[in-house]
Design a protein around this motif. Sequence first.
Motif, PDB file in Angstrom:
ATOM      1  N   MET A   1       0.739  -1.222  -0.009  1.00 36.97           N
ATOM      2  CA  MET A   1      -0.024   0.090   0.132  1.00 36.97           C
ATOM      3  C   MET A   1       0.891   1.253   0.042  1.00 36.97           C
ATOM      4  N   ASP A   2       0.543   2.426  -0.578  1.00 42.25           N
ATOM      5  CA  ASP A   2       1.060   3.528  -0.676  1.00 42.25           C
ATOM      6  C   ASP A   2       0.763   4.505   0.441  1.00 42.25           C
ATOM      7  N   ARG A   3       0.098   4.135   1.437  1.00 40.90           N
ATOM      8  CA  ARG A   3      -0.317   4.879   2.572  1.00 40.90           C
ATOM      9  C   ARG A   3       0.068   4.577   3.815  1.00 40.90           C
ATOM     10  N   GLU A   4       0.420   5.748   4.647  1.00 38.17           N
ATOM     11  CA  GLU A   4       0.917   5.131   6.080  1.00 38.17           C
ATOM     12  C   GLU A   4      -0.205   4.961   6.794  1.00 38.17           C
ATOM     13  N   ALA A   5      -0.116   4.177   7.967  1.00 36.07           N
ATOM     14  CA  ALA A   5      -1.182   3.865   8.569  1.00 36.07           C
ATOM     15  C   ALA A   5      -1.915   5.223   9.402  1.00 36.07           C
ATOM     16  N   GLY A   6      -3.417   4.706   9.064  1.00 34.87           N
ATOM     17  CA  GLY A   6      -4.261   5.862   9.329  1.00 34.87           C
ATOM     18  C   GLY A   6      -4.493   6.944   8.250  1.00 34.87           C
ATOM     19  N   GLY A  34     -16.337 -10.193   1.094  1.00 29.95           N
ATOM     20  CA  GLY A  34     -16.020 -10.625   2.599  1.00 29.95           C
ATOM     21  C   GLY A  34     -15.909 -12.177   2.678  1.00 29.95           C
ATOM     22  N   VAL A  35     -15.075 -12.711   3.905  1.00 31.26           N
ATOM     23  CA  VAL A  35     -14.727 -13.683   4.118  1.00 31.26           C
ATOM     24  C   VAL A  35     -15.097 -14.050   5.561  1.00 31.26           C
ATOM     25  N   ASN A  36     -15.919 -15.092   6.032  1.00 22.43           N
ATOM     26  CA  ASN A  36     -16.363 -15.524   7.152  1.00 22.43           C
ATOM     27  C   ASN A  36     -17.008 -14.159   7.857  1.00 22.43           C
ATOM     28  N   GLY A  37     -17.603 -13.373   7.318  1.00 29.98           N
ATOM     29  CA  GLY A  37     -18.318 -12.208   7.955  1.00 29.98           C
ATOM     30  C   GLY A  37     -17.544 -10.926   8.082  1.00 29.98           C
ATOM     31  N   LYS A  38     -16.239 -11.172   7.521  1.00 31.98           N
ATOM     32  CA  LYS A  38     -15.285  -9.910   7.535  1.00 31.98           C
ATOM     33  C   LYS A  38     -14.995  -9.334   6.277  1.00 31.98           C
ATOM     34  N   ILE A  39     -15.010  -8.023   6.415  1.00 32.65           N
ATOM     35  CA  ILE A  39     -14.629  -7.406   4.991  1.00 32.65           C
ATOM     36  C   ILE A  39     -13.188  -7.599   4.690  1.00 32.65           C
ATOM     37  N   ALA A  40     -12.842  -8.454   3.609  1.00 29.72           N
ATOM     38  CA  ALA A  40     -11.632  -8.955   3.380  1.00 29.72           C
ATOM     39  C   ALA A  40     -10.831  -7.836   2.518  1.00 29.72           C
ATOM     40  N   GLY A  41     -11.931  -7.121   1.489  1.00 31.90           N
ATOM     41  CA  GLY A  41     -11.211  -6.443   0.793  1.00 31.90           C
ATOM     42  C   GLY A  41     -12.172  -5.493  -0.270  1.00 31.90           C
ATOM     43  N   PHE A  42     -12.046  -4.486  -0.804  1.00 30.18           N
ATOM     44  CA  PHE A  42     -13.050  -3.719  -1.318  1.00 30.18           C
ATOM     45  C   PHE A  42     -12.364  -2.898  -2.757  1.00 30.18           C
ATOM     46  N   SER A  43     -13.426  -2.763  -3.775  1.00 32.87           N
ATOM     47  CA  SER A  43     -12.744  -1.944  -4.736  1.00 32.87           C
ATOM     48  C   SER A  43     -13.929  -1.035  -5.189  1.00 32.87           C
ATOM     49  N   PHE A  59     -10.448   3.216 -11.080  1.00 30.39           N
ATOM     50  CA  PHE A  59     -10.534   2.255 -10.431  1.00 30.39           C
ATOM     51  C   PHE A  59      -9.495   2.191  -9.137  1.00 30.39           C
ATOM     52  N   GLY A  60      -9.857   1.780  -7.908  1.00 26.66           N
ATOM     53  CA  GLY A  60      -9.069   1.796  -6.734  1.00 26.66           C
ATOM     54  C   GLY A  60      -9.319   0.267  -6.127  1.00 26.66           C
ATOM     55  N   VAL A  61      -8.397  -0.343  -5.505  1.00 28.47           N
ATOM     56  CA  VAL A  61      -8.900  -1.489  -4.648  1.00 28.47           C
ATOM     57  C   VAL A  61      -7.855  -1.812  -3.503  1.00 28.47           C
ATOM     58  N   CYS A  62      -8.438  -2.377  -2.603  1.00 30.71           N
ATOM     59  CA  CYS A  62      -7.882  -2.190  -1.148  1.00 30.71           C
ATOM     60  C   CYS A  62      -8.053  -3.803  -0.725  1.00 30.71           C
ATOM     61  N   VAL A  63      -7.188  -4.700  -0.353  1.00 27.61           N
ATOM     62  CA  VAL A  63      -7.220  -6.166   0.195  1.00 27.61           C
ATOM     63  C   VAL A  63      -6.411  -6.005   1.347  1.00 27.61           C
ATOM     64  N   LEU A  64      -6.905  -6.620   2.679  1.00 30.69           N
ATOM     65  CA  LEU A  64      -6.123  -6.603   3.739  1.00 30.69           C
ATOM     66  C   LEU A  64      -5.230  -7.606   3.623  1.00 30.69           C
ATOM     67  N   LYS A  65      -4.088  -7.389   4.098  1.00 33.72           N
ATOM     68  CA  LYS A  65      -2.965  -8.131   4.143  1.00 33.72           C
ATOM     69  C   LYS A  65      -3.006  -9.447   4.393  1.00 33.72           C
ATOM     70  N   PHE A  70      -5.228 -14.585  -2.530  1.00 35.03           N
ATOM     71  CA  PHE A  70      -6.217 -15.538  -2.758  1.00 35.03           C
ATOM     72  C   PHE A  70      -6.876 -14.925  -3.811  1.00 35.03           C
ATOM     73  N   ALA A  71      -6.502 -14.043  -4.744  1.00 36.77           N
ATOM     74  CA  ALA A  71      -7.063 -13.597  -5.893  1.00 36.77           C
ATOM     75  C   ALA A  71      -8.344 -12.541  -5.637  1.00 36.77           C
ATOM     76  N   ILE A  72      -8.404 -11.870  -4.335  1.00 34.55           N
ATOM     77  CA  ILE A  72      -9.565 -11.221  -4.180  1.00 34.55           C
ATOM     78  C   ILE A  72      -9.581  -9.918  -5.003  1.00 34.55           C
ATOM     79  N   GLY A  73      -8.278  -9.199  -5.072  1.00 33.59           N
ATOM     80  CA  GLY A  73      -8.217  -8.302  -5.806  1.00 33.59           C
ATOM     81  C   GLY A  73      -8.482  -8.366  -7.168  1.00 33.59           C
ATOM     82  N   LYS A  74      -7.796  -9.496  -7.735  1.00 35.17           N
ATOM     83  CA  LYS A  74      -8.149  -9.805  -9.078  1.00 35.17           C
ATOM     84  C   LYS A  74      -9.659  -9.787  -9.534  1.00 35.17           C
ATOM     85  N   ASN A  75     -10.435 -10.855  -8.433  1.00 37.51           N
ATOM     86  CA  ASN A  75     -11.835 -10.805  -8.695  1.00 37.51           C
ATOM     87  C   ASN A  75     -12.577  -9.528  -8.632  1.00 37.51           C
TER      88      ASN A  75
END
Length: 142
Positions: A1-6, A34-43, A59-65, A70-75
């Motif tokens: 990611m290209d952002r600092e925490a927060g 979503g994975v098991n009720g948790k947000i794993a990523g979004f676009s 387009f922008g995308v973010c997937v939790l590390k 798991f190809a979430i970003g690709k999907n």
Amino acid sequence: MDREAGEAYIDEAGFKELVTKDSISGRNIFLIAGVNGKIAGFSRCEGSELKRSGHKVEFGVCVLKEFWGFAIGKNLLVQSIKWADSNHIKKITLNVLETNKKAIKIYEQNGFEIEGILKMDKQLSDGSYYSTIAMGRINDKR
């Protein structure tokens, strides 16, 4: 990611507001993985109301590390492309950090081309400067 925490933090209310706004807009789409009720990523694809740029979205995308690999970003990308094509969007643009070789390869495999390089565009927490790669995909199907 290209952002600092927060950086660019959106609280839960702001996140919900953004998703709601995008849900009623014909120019935007917000997808959540979503994975098991948790947000794993979004676009998000964000368009413009201006006529001169109404043919394209960014387009922008973010997937939790913990969910990388798991190809979430690709999907999310593939679904965003399908949405754009079915909504007569002629161009999708995106920016990616030069060091993200895996993402650049996925974007190229999905029809994106490098359109430019923004040199020394970002300074990251390591103190080094990095370039941003500007990419675009044109839907030339008539």
